[in-house]
Enzyme design. Structure first.
Site, short mmCIF file in Angstrom:
data_model
loop_
_atom_site.label_atom_id
_atom_site.label_comp_id
_atom_site.label_asym_id
_atom_site.label_seq_id
_atom_site.Cartn_x
_atom_site.Cartn_y
_atom_site.Cartn_z
N LYS A 179 0.86 -1.17 0.00
CA LYS A 179 0.00 0.00 0.00
C LYS A 179 0.90 1.23 0.00
O LYS A 179 1.43 1.64 1.03
CB LYS A 179 -0.91 0.05 1.24
N GLY A 181 -4.71 3.08 -0.96
CA GLY A 181 -5.60 3.42 0.14
C GLY A 181 -4.93 4.40 1.06
O GLY A 181 -3.76 4.75 0.87
N ASP A 182 -5.67 4.85 2.06
CA ASP A 182 -5.07 5.77 3.03
C ASP A 182 -4.76 5.03 4.33
O ASP A 182 -5.01 3.82 4.46
CB ASP A 182 -5.96 7.00 3.25
N GLY A 183 -4.22 5.77 5.29
CA GLY A 183 -3.80 5.13 6.54
C GLY A 183 -4.97 4.60 7.35
O GLY A 183 -4.91 3.50 7.91
N VAL A 189 -6.97 1.20 4.15
CA VAL A 189 -6.16 0.01 3.84
C VAL A 189 -4.96 -0.14 4.79
O VAL A 189 -4.62 -1.25 5.21
CB VAL A 189 -5.68 0.06 2.36
N GLY A 190 -4.35 0.99 5.18
CA GLY A 190 -3.19 0.91 6.09
C GLY A 190 -3.56 0.23 7.40
O GLY A 190 -2.86 -0.68 7.87
N CYS A 211 14.23 11.44 5.62
CA CYS A 211 14.24 11.09 7.05
C CYS A 211 15.63 11.24 7.64
O CYS A 211 15.78 11.51 8.83
CB CYS A 211 13.75 9.67 7.22
N GLU A 243 10.76 17.08 13.52
CA GLU A 243 11.16 16.85 12.14
C GLU A 243 10.37 17.84 11.28
O GLU A 243 9.14 17.78 11.24
CB GLU A 243 10.80 15.41 11.76
P1 NAD Z 1 2.95 9.04 6.97
O1 NAD Z 1 3.26 8.28 8.20
O2 NAD Z 1 1.93 10.09 7.01
O3 NAD Z 1 2.49 8.04 5.82
C1 NAD Z 1 3.29 6.94 5.45
C2 NAD Z 1 2.40 5.82 4.99
O4 NAD Z 1 1.66 5.35 6.11
C3 NAD Z 1 1.38 6.20 3.94
O5 NAD Z 1 1.26 5.13 3.04
C4 NAD Z 1 0.11 6.40 4.75
O6 NAD Z 1 -1.06 6.17 4.02
C5 NAD Z 1 0.29 5.34 5.81
N1 NAD Z 1 -0.40 5.59 7.08
C6 NAD Z 1 -0.64 6.78 7.68
N2 NAD Z 1 -1.28 6.57 8.85
C7 NAD Z 1 -1.42 5.23 9.00
C8 NAD Z 1 -2.03 4.40 9.97
N3 NAD Z 1 -2.58 4.91 11.08
N4 NAD Z 1 -2.02 3.07 9.79
C9 NAD Z 1 -1.43 2.53 8.69
N5 NAD Z 1 -0.88 3.26 7.72
C10 NAD Z 1 -0.86 4.60 7.87
O7 NAD Z 1 4.36 9.58 6.46
P2 NAD Z 1 4.67 10.41 5.13
O8 NAD Z 1 4.24 11.80 5.40
O9 NAD Z 1 4.14 9.70 3.93
O10 NAD Z 1 6.25 10.28 5.06
C11 NAD Z 1 7.09 11.11 5.74
C12 NAD Z 1 7.62 10.42 6.98
O11 NAD Z 1 8.29 9.21 6.63
C13 NAD Z 1 8.65 11.24 7.69
O12 NAD Z 1 8.43 11.22 9.08
C14 NAD Z 1 9.96 10.56 7.34
O13 NAD Z 1 10.98 10.78 8.26
C15 NAD Z 1 9.55 9.15 7.29
N6 NAD Z 1 10.51 8.34 6.52
C16 NAD Z 1 11.33 7.45 7.17
C17 NAD Z 1 12.25 6.71 6.46
C18 NAD Z 1 13.15 5.73 7.15
O14 NAD Z 1 13.64 4.81 6.49
N7 NAD Z 1 13.40 5.83 8.44
C19 NAD Z 1 12.35 6.85 5.10
C20 NAD Z 1 11.50 7.75 4.46
C21 NAD Z 1 10.58 8.47 5.19
#
Ligand code: NAD
Length: 477
Positions: A173, A204-206, A209-210, A281, A381
């Site tokens: 997803k 899907g969104d979090g 589907v998440g 990140c 961040e």
């Molecule tokens: P996000 O957490 O908002 O979303 C990431 C993914 O998680 C998306 O696919 C989203 O739909 C899903 N999601 C959101 N809430 C969820 C939930 N409650 N349950 C299941 N799935 C859910 O993050 P973003 O804004 O897409 O990405 C930026 C973040 O990712 C930053 O904090 C960054 O530091 C981090 N990041 C970390 C790494 C690493 O390897 N450590 C690499 C890249 C990005």
């Protein structure tokens, strides 16, 4: 506008069962470039069922065969590089040259690292020469993969390649903000002839589907990259089924610049901070500078900010692009204002768009000086092109400031003193330490500690994430 509502399930493109339309916005133009579907429970169930059904056959195939499929994916990936670069530029705003050279290349680089690691991987081993003792490693099962928008193919490659090689089946997803690259990746997997059900994609969104993948009883593991906030929610949601949860989360990397560092250390650190518009990140966002070099460092960083061009993702060149979304733009503006409000010295940039850009989510490359580690801009961040600089006087003080954070992803050290470099590498509380501008090797483990997560992606460690270890006694020799 592209119509991309279908999902890839059980080896075929299928219409959603419970889809809701979601627009993909080009952050350079604020225009809709595509419409996708956000799936519902029935779509998640269909994808998980396909992955579950494919698992027995896929996991029993010889490793060499699975490695061969991964090579075919790599070949197919190579034929779609231009399309992939265009998709990433349109969905998340990486300038097209950067998109091709860095974003697309990251996927290729990681897959090659996994192929190398797989060739020499110990799937079975003895135990210190003890008779009858055997350690077997096998795939964990069905994996739910949830990825962010900022380095889309980097993340997708870091999860799908080792899982495929390990013998897992999967449901991806991708971020609903940047789904086009993953849809293209599904086409690549399909073109490589990977058996039906091994790889499935549901958008899907979090909340939908998440979460459905996180709680699903037939999902054995969730591999997640994204925010610490979502990582916590996923961990809680996964707890009832006690599935494995691998987390790659946020960061607030310190970049410790000593007076004896090479002459390019500050400029290099500032450029790295602004790369990908600060949306990495592992961005070195907290620059700690030894006092004798501090004033010069502030000037040098400000100059890099001034020289960092900002333009659309569709322009050629080495500039940075927009932030990914209106929400992210708002968040970055608020954090810049928060820095100003608490009295951090704004030496370059600030709130608002760069001159000449009236449309698109463009932020100004910004440098704050004279900050302290209690300020919000040093603790949260920001995920934008914002660098904060503060002075320090002793090695112990620098180490204490660097470690004074809830995160622990990548820290950076610049010095020509070997004893000091080794001391910092040992004592910085982070999954990764990079020194004097050197990268980590191909196949090195990527991951963090504390609120930056618990996973290790890449190479041998990345394959191990997707394996169970079985301890056998009485193995016939
Ligand atoms: P996000 O957490 O908002 O979303 C990431 C993914 O998680 C998306 O696919 C989203 O739909 C899903 N999601 C959101 N809430 C969820 C939930 N409650 N349950 C299941 N799935 C859910 O993050 P973003 O804004 O897409 O990405 C930026 C973040 O990712 C930053 O904090 C960054 O530091 C981090 N990041 C970390 C790494 C690493 O390897 N450590 C690499 C890249 C990005």
């Amino acid at each position: 506008m592209l119509e991309k509502r279908q999902f890839y399930i059980d080896g075929a493109w299928v219409d959603p069962i419970q889809g809701t339309d979601c627009e993909v916005i080009d952050p350079s133009t604020e225009e809709t470039v595509a419409v996708i579907s956000l799936g519902g429970q029935a779509d998640t169930n269909a994808a998980v069922a396909a992955a579950k059904a494919a698992f027995p056959n896929w996991s029993e195939r010889p490793v060499a065969e699975r490695i061969d499929y991964m090579r075919r994916i790599l070949d197919a990936y190579a034929t779609r590089q231009q399309d992939m670069a265009q998709a990433i530029s349109a969905e998340m705003g990486a300038p097209i040259d950067f998109s091709l050279a860095e974003q697309v290349d990251a996927g290729d680089w990681h897959i090659r690292g996994f192929l190398e690691a797989a060739e020499n991987f110990d799937w079975e081993s003895g135990l210190n020469g003890q008779a009858g003792a055997r350690i077997l490693k096998g795939p964990i099962g069905v994996v739910g993969m949830i990825t962010p928008w900022n380095w889309p193919m980097n993340q997708v490659a870091l999860k799908t390649a080792p899982a495929l090689i390990a013998g897992c089946t999967m449901v991806l997803k991708p971020s609903e903000i940047a789904p086009l690259s993953s849809l293209l990746f599904a086409e690549i997997v399909d073109a490589a002839g990977v058996p039906a059900g091994v790889f499935n994609l549901v958008n899907g969104d979090g909340a939908g589907v998440g979460t459905q993948l996180s709680v699903h009883p037939d999902v054995d593991m969730v591999s997640f990259t994204g925010s610490t906030r979502a990582g916590i929610a996923i961990s809680k949601n996964a707890a009832d089924t006690l599935k494995r949860v691998s987390l790659e989360l946020g960061g607030k990397g310190a970049n410790i610049v000593f007076a004896d560092a090479d002459s390019d250390a500050v400029q290099r650190g500032a450029r790295h901070c602004f790369e990908n518009t600060g949306q990495s990140c592992n961005a070195p966002t907290r620059m700690l500078v030894e006092r004798p070099r501090y004033d010069q460092a502030v000037e040098e960083a400000a100059e890099i900010a001034r020289d960092t061009k900002v333009a659309t993702a569709h322009d050629r060149g080495g500039h940075i692009g927009p932030l990914v979304s209106a929400l992210q733009f708002e968040k970055v503006q608020n954090l810049i204002q928060a820095g100003i409000d608490v009295g951090a010295r704004l030496v370059e940039g600030g709130v608002g768009r760069p001159d000449g850009l009236n449309r698109g989510y463009f932020a100004r490359p910004t440098v704050f000086a004279d900050v302290n580690n209690d300020m919000t801009i040093m603790r949260e961040e920001i995920f934008g092109p914002v660098l904060s600089i503060m002075p320090f006087d002793t090695d112990d003080e620098a180490l204490e400031i660097a470690n004074d954070t809830v995160y622990g992803l990548t820290n950076y050290v610049q010095s020509n003193n070997a004893d000091r470099l080794q001391n910092f590498a040992r004592h910085l509380r982070s999954g990764m330490v990079q020194m004097n501008g050197k990268g980590r090797g191909q196949g090195a483990p990527f991951g963090g500690v504390r609120q930056s997560g618990n996973g290790r992606e890449g190479g041998v460690w990345g394959i191990e994430e997707f394996l169970e270890v079985k301890s056998v006694g009485g193995w016939p020799e």
